[in-house]
Design a protein around this motif. Sequence first.
Motif, PDB file in Angstrom:
ATOM      1  N   MET A 197      40.635  40.862   6.333  1.00 55.19           N
ATOM      2  CA  MET A 197      41.297  41.098   7.621  1.00 55.19           C
ATOM      3  C   MET A 197      42.241  42.282   7.522  1.00 55.19           C
ATOM      4  SD  MET A 197      43.946  38.716   9.805  1.00 55.19           S
ATOM      5  CE  MET A 197      45.282  39.111   8.673  1.00 55.19           C
ATOM      6  N   GLN A 198      42.232  43.129   8.532  1.00 53.22           N
ATOM      7  CA  GLN A 198      43.162  44.248   8.608  1.00 53.22           C
ATOM      8  C   GLN A 198      44.267  43.900   9.598  1.00 53.22           C
ATOM      9  OE1 GLN A 198      41.354  48.119   9.080  1.00 53.22           O
ATOM     10  NE2 GLN A 198      43.092  48.869  10.247  1.00 53.22           N
ATOM     11  N   ALA A 199      45.468  43.646   9.070  1.00 54.83           N
ATOM     12  CA  ALA A 199      46.579  43.175   9.917  1.00 54.83           C
ATOM     13  C   ALA A 199      47.325  44.352  10.518  1.00 54.83           C
ATOM     14  CB  ALA A 199      47.522  42.300   9.099  1.00 54.83           C
ATOM     15  N   LYS A 200      46.691  45.037  11.464  1.00 56.53           N
ATOM     16  CA  LYS A 200      47.305  46.227  12.045  1.00 56.53           C
ATOM     17  C   LYS A 200      48.324  45.907  13.130  1.00 56.53           C
ATOM     18  CE  LYS A 200      44.439  48.700  14.524  1.00 56.53           C
ATOM     19  NZ  LYS A 200      43.226  49.464  14.918  1.00 56.53           N
ATOM     20  N   GLY A 201      48.191  44.766  13.771  1.00 62.74           N
ATOM     21  CA  GLY A 201      49.095  44.408  14.850  1.00 62.74           C
ATOM     22  C   GLY A 201      48.870  42.973  15.278  1.00 62.74           C
ATOM     23  N   ARG A 202      49.185  42.643  16.523  1.00 59.24           N
ATOM     24  CA  ARG A 202      48.977  41.302  17.058  1.00 59.24           C
ATOM     25  C   ARG A 202      48.074  41.370  18.285  1.00 59.24           C
ATOM     26  NH1 ARG A 202      54.608  40.021  17.305  1.00 59.24           N
ATOM     27  NH2 ARG A 202      54.706  41.422  19.106  1.00 59.24           N
ATOM     28  N   VAL A 203      47.396  40.263  18.548  1.00 55.89           N
ATOM     29  CA  VAL A 203      46.602  40.097  19.761  1.00 55.89           C
ATOM     30  C   VAL A 203      47.225  38.983  20.581  1.00 55.89           C
ATOM     31  CG1 VAL A 203      44.406  39.221  20.675  1.00 55.89           C
ATOM     32  CG2 VAL A 203      44.406  40.982  18.892  1.00 55.89           C
ATOM     33  N   ILE A 204      47.440  39.231  21.858  1.00 58.32           N
ATOM     34  CA  ILE A 204      47.961  38.210  22.778  1.00 58.32           C
ATOM     35  C   ILE A 204      46.916  37.997  23.868  1.00 58.32           C
ATOM     36  CG2 ILE A 204      49.784  37.603  24.411  1.00 58.32           C
ATOM     37  CD1 ILE A 204      50.621  40.292  21.952  1.00 58.32           C
ATOM     38  N   ILE A 205      46.499  36.758  24.059  1.00 58.55           N
ATOM     39  CA  ILE A 205      45.510  36.425  25.083  1.00 58.55           C
ATOM     40  C   ILE A 205      46.194  35.599  26.164  1.00 58.55           C
ATOM     41  CG2 ILE A 205      43.267  35.386  25.583  1.00 58.55           C
ATOM     42  CD1 ILE A 205      42.679  35.523  22.553  1.00 58.55           C
ATOM     43  N   LEU A 206      46.213  36.121  27.376  1.00 58.95           N
ATOM     44  CA  LEU A 206      46.761  35.415  28.532  1.00 58.95           C
ATOM     45  C   LEU A 206      45.579  34.914  29.356  1.00 58.95           C
ATOM     46  CD1 LEU A 206      49.501  38.028  29.569  1.00 58.95           C
ATOM     47  CD2 LEU A 206      49.683  36.172  27.884  1.00 58.95           C
ATOM     48  N   MET A 207      45.294  33.634  29.253  1.00 55.99           N
ATOM     49  CA  MET A 207      44.124  33.040  29.874  1.00 55.99           C
ATOM     50  C   MET A 207      44.540  32.381  31.182  1.00 55.99           C
ATOM     51  SD  MET A 207      41.267  31.522  30.460  1.00 55.99           S
ATOM     52  CE  MET A 207      42.049  29.958  30.688  1.00 55.99           C
ATOM     53  N   MET A 208      44.232  33.054  32.292  1.00 53.17           N
ATOM     54  CA  MET A 208      44.606  32.565  33.620  1.00 53.17           C
ATOM     55  C   MET A 208      43.531  31.575  34.078  1.00 53.17           C
ATOM     56  SD  MET A 208      45.802  36.234  35.217  1.00 53.17           S
ATOM     57  CE  MET A 208      46.466  35.548  36.737  1.00 53.17           C
ATOM     58  N   ASP A 209      43.729  30.332  33.751  1.00 51.37           N
ATOM     59  CA  ASP A 209      42.725  29.298  33.971  1.00 51.37           C
ATOM     60  C   ASP A 209      42.261  29.280  35.425  1.00 51.37           C
ATOM     61  OD1 ASP A 209      41.339  26.766  34.109  1.00 51.37           O
ATOM     62  OD2 ASP A 209      42.406  26.182  32.287  1.00 51.37           O
TER      63      ASP A 209
ATOM     64  N   ALA B 243      57.653  44.715  27.211  1.00 54.34           N
ATOM     65  CA  ALA B 243      58.833  45.174  26.470  1.00 54.34           C
ATOM     66  C   ALA B 243      58.836  44.702  25.016  1.00 54.34           C
ATOM     67  CB  ALA B 243      60.100  44.707  27.170  1.00 54.34           C
ATOM     68  N   LEU B 244      58.064  43.655  24.717  1.00 56.03           N
ATOM     69  CA  LEU B 244      58.022  43.092  23.365  1.00 56.03           C
ATOM     70  C   LEU B 244      56.903  43.659  22.506  1.00 56.03           C
ATOM     71  CD1 LEU B 244      58.560  39.292  24.165  1.00 56.03           C
ATOM     72  CD2 LEU B 244      60.274  40.914  23.345  1.00 56.03           C
ATOM     73  N   LEU B 245      56.024  44.436  23.101  1.00 55.10           N
ATOM     74  CA  LEU B 245      54.839  44.878  22.372  1.00 55.10           C
ATOM     75  C   LEU B 245      55.185  45.905  21.299  1.00 55.10           C
ATOM     76  CD1 LEU B 245      52.131  45.191  25.171  1.00 55.10           C
ATOM     77  CD2 LEU B 245      52.642  43.252  23.663  1.00 55.10           C
ATOM     78  N   GLN B 246      54.615  45.678  20.120  1.00 52.84           N
ATOM     79  CA  GLN B 246      54.738  46.633  19.032  1.00 52.84           C
ATOM     80  C   GLN B 246      53.660  47.700  19.168  1.00 52.84           C
ATOM     81  OE1 GLN B 246      54.678  44.220  15.460  1.00 52.84           O
ATOM     82  NE2 GLN B 246      56.412  42.976  16.130  1.00 52.84           N
ATOM     83  N   GLU B 247      53.718  48.705  18.313  1.00 55.87           N
ATOM     84  CA  GLU B 247      52.900  49.897  18.483  1.00 55.87           C
ATOM     85  C   GLU B 247      51.397  49.601  18.586  1.00 55.87           C
ATOM     86  OE1 GLU B 247      52.934  53.927  19.282  1.00 55.87           O
ATOM     87  OE2 GLU B 247      54.615  52.554  18.984  1.00 55.87           O
ATOM     88  N   ASP B 248      50.893  48.687  17.763  1.00 59.69           N
ATOM     89  CA  ASP B 248      49.444  48.455  17.721  1.00 59.69           C
ATOM     90  C   ASP B 248      49.012  47.148  18.384  1.00 59.69           C
ATOM     91  OD1 ASP B 248      48.682  50.817  16.349  1.00 59.69           O
ATOM     92  OD2 ASP B 248      49.480  49.974  14.488  1.00 59.69           O
ATOM     93  N   ASP B 249      49.909  46.467  19.064  1.00 59.37           N
ATOM     94  CA  ASP B 249      49.545  45.212  19.735  1.00 59.37           C
ATOM     95  C   ASP B 249      48.580  45.465  20.882  1.00 59.37           C
ATOM     96  OD1 ASP B 249      51.314  43.939  18.059  1.00 59.37           O
ATOM     97  OD2 ASP B 249      52.863  43.626  19.583  1.00 59.37           O
ATOM     98  N   ILE B 250      47.720  44.475  21.143  1.00 60.46           N
ATOM     99  CA  ILE B 250      46.882  44.525  22.338  1.00 60.46           C
ATOM    100  C   ILE B 250      46.975  43.183  23.063  1.00 60.46           C
ATOM    101  CG2 ILE B 250      45.291  46.308  21.573  1.00 60.46           C
ATOM    102  CD1 ILE B 250      43.307  44.174  20.812  1.00 60.46           C
ATOM    103  N   VAL B 251      46.921  43.265  24.381  1.00 57.92           N
ATOM    104  CA  VAL B 251      46.991  42.080  25.236  1.00 57.92           C
ATOM    105  C   VAL B 251      45.707  41.989  26.052  1.00 57.92           C
ATOM    106  CG1 VAL B 251      48.244  40.908  27.084  1.00 57.92           C
ATOM    107  CG2 VAL B 251      49.498  42.326  25.434  1.00 57.92           C
ATOM    108  N   PHE B 252      45.139  40.789  26.099  1.00 59.25           N
ATOM    109  CA  PHE B 252      44.005  40.523  26.972  1.00 59.25           C
ATOM    110  C   PHE B 252      44.466  39.626  28.123  1.00 59.25           C
ATOM    111  CE2 PHE B 252      42.021  41.214  22.835  1.00 59.25           C
ATOM    112  CZ  PHE B 252      40.974  42.068  23.142  1.00 59.25           C
ATOM    113  N   ILE B 253      44.029  39.942  29.325  1.00 60.24           N
ATOM    114  CA  ILE B 253      44.205  39.055  30.476  1.00 60.24           C
ATOM    115  C   ILE B 253      42.805  38.699  30.973  1.00 60.24           C
ATOM    116  CG2 ILE B 253      45.129  38.783  32.804  1.00 60.24           C
ATOM    117  CD1 ILE B 253      47.214  40.904  32.150  1.00 60.24           C
ATOM    118  N   THR B 254      42.521  37.411  31.057  1.00 64.07           N
ATOM    119  CA  THR B 254      41.187  36.985  31.453  1.00 64.07           C
ATOM    120  C   THR B 254      41.242  35.582  32.045  1.00 64.07           C
ATOM    121  OG1 THR B 254      38.885  36.879  30.704  1.00 64.07           O
ATOM    122  CG2 THR B 254      40.578  36.042  29.178  1.00 64.07           C
ATOM    123  N   ALA B 255      40.060  34.988  32.256  1.00 60.61           N
ATOM    124  CA  ALA B 255      39.955  33.632  32.805  1.00 60.61           C
ATOM    125  C   ALA B 255      38.707  32.963  32.244  1.00 60.61           C
ATOM    126  CB  ALA B 255      39.910  33.674  34.330  1.00 60.61           C
TER     127      ALA B 255
END
Length: 400
Positions: free
Chosen positions: A1-13, A327-339
């Motif tokens: 695993m390459q730990a370059k950043g974090r992934v945040i998944i916002l699952m809008m049910d 405002a909390l995101l670090q340089e390499d973080d990515i956020v997904f918004i989905t359902a």
Amino acid sequence: MQAKGRVIILMMDSFGIGGAEDAASFGDEGANTFLHIAENYKNLKVPNLKKLGLLEAAKASCGKAAPTDEAAAPDFDLPSKYGYMEEVSKGKDTSSGHWEMAGVPVTFNWGYFKPEYPSFPADLIEDICKEAGIKGILGNKAASGTVIINELGEEHIKTGLPICYTSADSVFQIAAHEKYFGLDNLYRLCETAFKHLKPYNIARVIARPFEGEKAGEFKRTKNRHDYSVKPPAKTVLDYMKDEGGQVISVGKISDIFAAQGITRAVKASGLKELWDVTLDEVKSAPKGSIVFTNFVDFDMTWGHRRDIKGYAEGLEYFDSRLKELAALLQEDDIVFITADHGCDPSYKGSDHTREHVPVIMFGKNVKPGFIGARESFSDIAATIADYFKLKPFDKAKSFL
């Protein structure tokens, strides 16, 4: 695993954005959760989602622009990719949608119970009651959870019999009073039911505890617990955990995956608390981690109850909190918004609706652009696997 950043998944049910190609085969022709909310709730304010590409993705999905407040200004400016996804799983249920976006589509048919009384086979109920040491059940039909606890809650308190019901999903739900029946007793009963339901291929047994003293005052508590069958193959969450990464679930995510691939499960309920907890977890999550939140209110509180106003206000609140995450995101973080499916509050009945869902990816270093129609929810799993250099998914395509 390459730990370059974090992934945040916002699952809008349940946040669908246009009828799927096979919607008619599900009886859902014409359903469109987002468009119909926007058309029925004037001046919907979702400027951050709009900036991230939601309106363009939704228009590409259904061919029609959703009307929203033109004057509302976004709170941040981060690059994003956006499009919509088609579901290949055979169902339009919670488990199928979540598992598919984690890389494992459901290619088999779930078992279901008939909606009318009695929904459950007599020998099944007899076996559950015998092992659990109870004299019988109340309900035994398809119902809205909030409706049936008000209908049968007082009788439940008087008799001590649990309220058992189903829905159009592959579920067996048990409602019981936390004080008079007991939370531990409810959980044990659900475990017993889960064991006896295995031959029926039911996706979940759901414990639905409630409180209150009389009809009109009963309300469900935050101690819901889902007993789910395990995904039939390893998901991207499993691969992440196997490689030493952190997978932090918020809300009912851990239950949906039967705790598979989860390193830390955090309980939360209600849109505000789910956001508060998600932000707290993002603040402390290390590089090489996934924070995965299910925002259940869109489905449970507003979609199923066909509450257009509530759903719209929930969307506006969700949009307003995105600036705090940005405002909390670090340089390499990515956020997904989905359902995971649709649940059009303007549509007939109270069931989920077979729809396309949005896929938005944003972050400081995301390469922006329209990513079109994705052929499977599993493209999210493929993208996460690509990002962390995990085992790839053969039948899904990364859009990293």
